[in-house]
Design a protein around this motif. Structure first.
Motif, short mmCIF file in Angstrom:
data_model
loop_
_atom_site.label_atom_id
_atom_site.label_comp_id
_atom_site.label_asym_id
_atom_site.label_seq_id
_atom_site.Cartn_x
_atom_site.Cartn_y
_atom_site.Cartn_z
N UNK A 1 -10.09 2.57 -13.24
CA UNK A 1 -10.56 2.10 -14.53
C UNK A 1 -12.09 2.15 -14.57
N UNK A 2 -12.62 2.77 -15.61
CA UNK A 2 -14.06 2.78 -15.86
C UNK A 2 -14.30 2.08 -17.19
N UNK A 3 -15.30 1.22 -17.23
CA UNK A 3 -15.62 0.43 -18.43
C UNK A 3 -14.56 -0.61 -18.73
N UNK A 4 -14.06 -1.23 -17.66
CA UNK A 4 -13.09 -2.29 -17.82
C UNK A 4 -12.72 -2.86 -16.47
N UNK A 5 -11.89 -3.89 -16.48
CA UNK A 5 -11.43 -4.51 -15.24
C UNK A 5 -9.91 -4.51 -15.20
N UNK A 6 -9.36 -4.50 -13.98
CA UNK A 6 -7.92 -4.41 -13.78
C UNK A 6 -7.42 -5.65 -13.06
N UNK A 7 -6.31 -6.20 -13.54
CA UNK A 7 -5.62 -7.27 -12.85
C UNK A 7 -4.24 -6.77 -12.44
N UNK A 8 -3.92 -6.86 -11.14
CA UNK A 8 -2.64 -6.40 -10.61
C UNK A 8 -1.92 -7.59 -9.98
N UNK A 9 -0.67 -7.81 -10.38
CA UNK A 9 0.13 -8.90 -9.83
C UNK A 9 1.52 -8.40 -9.47
N UNK A 10 1.96 -8.53 -8.21
CA UNK A 10 1.17 -8.96 -7.05
C UNK A 10 0.25 -7.83 -6.59
N UNK A 11 -0.85 -8.18 -5.98
CA UNK A 11 -1.80 -7.19 -5.48
C UNK A 11 -1.58 -7.03 -3.98
N UNK A 12 -0.89 -5.98 -3.58
CA UNK A 12 -0.57 -5.73 -2.18
C UNK A 12 -1.07 -4.35 -1.76
N UNK A 13 -1.19 -4.17 -0.46
CA UNK A 13 -1.57 -2.84 0.04
C UNK A 13 -0.39 -1.88 -0.09
N UNK A 14 0.82 -2.39 0.17
CA UNK A 14 2.02 -1.58 0.06
C UNK A 14 3.07 -2.36 -0.74
N UNK A 15 4.02 -1.59 -1.34
CA UNK A 15 5.08 -2.19 -2.14
C UNK A 15 6.43 -1.63 -1.69
N UNK A 16 7.45 -2.42 -1.94
CA UNK A 16 8.81 -2.01 -1.62
C UNK A 16 9.39 -1.20 -2.77
N UNK A 17 10.29 -0.27 -2.49
CA UNK A 17 10.96 0.48 -3.56
C UNK A 17 11.66 -0.47 -4.53
N UNK A 18 11.44 -0.24 -5.83
CA UNK A 18 12.03 -1.08 -6.86
C UNK A 18 11.23 -2.32 -7.20
N UNK A 19 10.16 -2.60 -6.46
CA UNK A 19 9.36 -3.78 -6.74
C UNK A 19 8.65 -3.63 -8.08
N UNK A 20 8.58 -4.70 -8.85
CA UNK A 20 7.95 -4.70 -10.17
C UNK A 20 6.51 -5.21 -10.06
N UNK A 21 5.57 -4.43 -10.58
CA UNK A 21 4.16 -4.79 -10.51
C UNK A 21 3.59 -4.84 -11.93
N UNK A 22 3.00 -5.95 -12.27
CA UNK A 22 2.39 -6.12 -13.60
C UNK A 22 0.91 -5.77 -13.53
N UNK A 23 0.45 -4.95 -14.48
CA UNK A 23 -0.95 -4.51 -14.52
C UNK A 23 -1.50 -4.80 -15.90
N UNK A 24 -2.68 -5.40 -15.93
CA UNK A 24 -3.37 -5.71 -17.19
C UNK A 24 -4.78 -5.16 -17.11
#
Length: 426
Positions: A95-118
């Motif tokens: 993202x350029x010219x903005x900020x990102x919020x990731x929940x949950x914020x992990x280094x790695x994720x499991x298959x099928x895991x749901x990640x919310x990004x704003x």
């Protein structure tokens, strides 16, 4: 760690590793690697040789073995890399010219895991779309991790390509204001303007664009006082949206976006739908008339001001941020409740200090409620600016207080008392 690997005997085993990969059993069915059945050794050596590539002294005792590795290792399957396991899917968000919020914020994720990004735009920018592995026009998305994901938030400057702040007075039906559309966008754009009509009779164009064949319309107009829209090949795409009262200021906005459109009045969505046939832009448009030089006969009668033309779509939040307007006579209770969310949908709390707050007006930040009963000496136009705590977000509220003609004896009484000392109701 590198120190641990250097302390081991990896610098003498590259030859054995390569030999086991290259040599097969007599019937050709299996390699020596399979017979050894020692996957940890092969993973270790691949990692060791890559990590120490720039340190020849530690790679191999035998320069010949190191050179053979570099020349032939890639011929025998993939080099070492983390295996795809239940916990190592990666998510890369740019993202350029903005900020990102990731929940949950992990280094790695499991298959099928749901990640919310704003995504929250920086001041002066607005969110346009997500690009990459996810295509979306919502600033808040949920990503299902079914593989490695790389996405980017696309931003656009909020500034309009045209901004006419001054009030334009239209007194005849052939009057118009010419504006260039040099930087306009055919497929996506927005128009905002403030209007006060004198006479609701007949057809009166607020904004007009057409090509010479009278197609490719982008039109806002009034038909006997009722707001209408023409887009593409349909001049009556949406009619009777709302009746606009004479001598009353309205903030209007039209947004078109790749076949869909939305109309706002005073920050509220009043109409939406689809259109076709918008395939070409002219080099100009008319404020207050049709946009066709040979047919400028249905012009607007009244005043138009604060005209803004954009080459991108505006969000409902952007429109509501700056165009909300109220109108009332003196000694009339004016009430409004602010929406406690910014353009990205985040909750905000407003300061109790309001720029431009008139005398005897009240704003309660606990309930976001504004109220004001303007007295008989407070007629006129007001613009209030509400500021969010801890951010640059603001909301504007425009209020037009109409002067009330009083009986002469009452006016004399008010004048004799000078400044009001109390509200008088009767």
């Amino acid at each position: 760690s590198r120190s641990y690997r250097l302390a081991c005997t990896g610098n003498s085993l590259a030859g054995a590793h390569l030999f086991a990969l290259a040599i097969k059993t007599r019937d050709g069915s299996r390699s020596m690697k399979e017979l050894w059945n020692w996957p940890a050794f092969f993973d270790y050596m691949d990692y060791y040789m890559q990590d120490n590539h720039t340190i020849p002294l530690h790679r191999q005792v035998s320069t010949f073995a190191a050179n053979m590795w570099d020349a032939h290792r890639t011929s025998y399957g993939p080099l070492w890399k983390p295996e795809t396991s239940a916990n190592n899917l990666t998510l890369t968000v740019a993202c350029k010219n903005g900020s990102i919020t990731v929940r949950p914020k992990n280094e790695y994720y499991s298959p099928g895991e749901q990640v919310e990004i704003l995504v929250s735009p920086s001041d002066g920018y607005s969110f346009v779309a997500w690009d990459g592995d996810i295509i979306s026009y919502s600033n808040r998305i949920t990503v299902s991790m079914d593989g490695h994901k790389t996405i980017a938030a696309i931003m656009a400057k909020q500034n309009p390509i045209i901004h006419i702040e001054n009030q334009i007075r239209f007194t005849s039906t052939n009057q118009y204001k010419y504006v260039s559309l040099f930087d306009a966008n055919l497929n996506i754009g927005a128009i905002r303007l403030q209007v006060v009509q004198d006479n609701p009779e007949g057809k009166q164009f607020l904004f007009g664009h057409m090509t010479e064949n009278r197609n490719n319309r982008i039109q806002l107009y009034l038909s006997n006082g009722k707001l209408c829209v023409g887009l593409g090949n349909n001049g009556t795409l949406k009619t009777n949206i709302a009746a606009l009262q004479p001598n009353t200021k309205y903030n209007l906005a039209l947004v078109w976006n790749n076949g869909s459109f939305t109309v706002y009045i005073n920050g509220e969505q009043k109409a939406t739908g689809t259109y076709t046939g918008l395939s070409q832009l002219n080099t100009f448009a008319d404020i207050g008339n049709s946009g066709i030089p040979s047919a400028r006969t249905e012009g607007f009668l009244g005043t138009i001001e604060d005209v803004r033309i954009y080459n991108r779509a505006l969000t409902a939040g952007e429109i509501n941020q700056t165009v909300k307007a109220l109108r009332a006579p003196e000694n009339w209770l004016i009430e409004d409740t602010l929406v406690p969310r910014d353009l990205a949908g985040n909750s905000v709390s407003f300061s109790s200090v309001v720029a431009g707050l008139p005398g005897n007006a009240v704003f309660d930040p606990a309930t976001n409620a504004f109220s004001w009963r303007p007295w008989y000496d407070q007629g006129g136009s007001y613009e209030l600016l509400f500021s969010a705590l801890g951010s640059d977000y603001t909301q504007k509220l425009a209020i037009n207080v109409e002067d009330v003609l009083l009986k002469s004896w009452y006016q004399d009484w008010l004048d004799s008392n000078g400044v009001q000392s109390a509200m008088v109701e009767y």
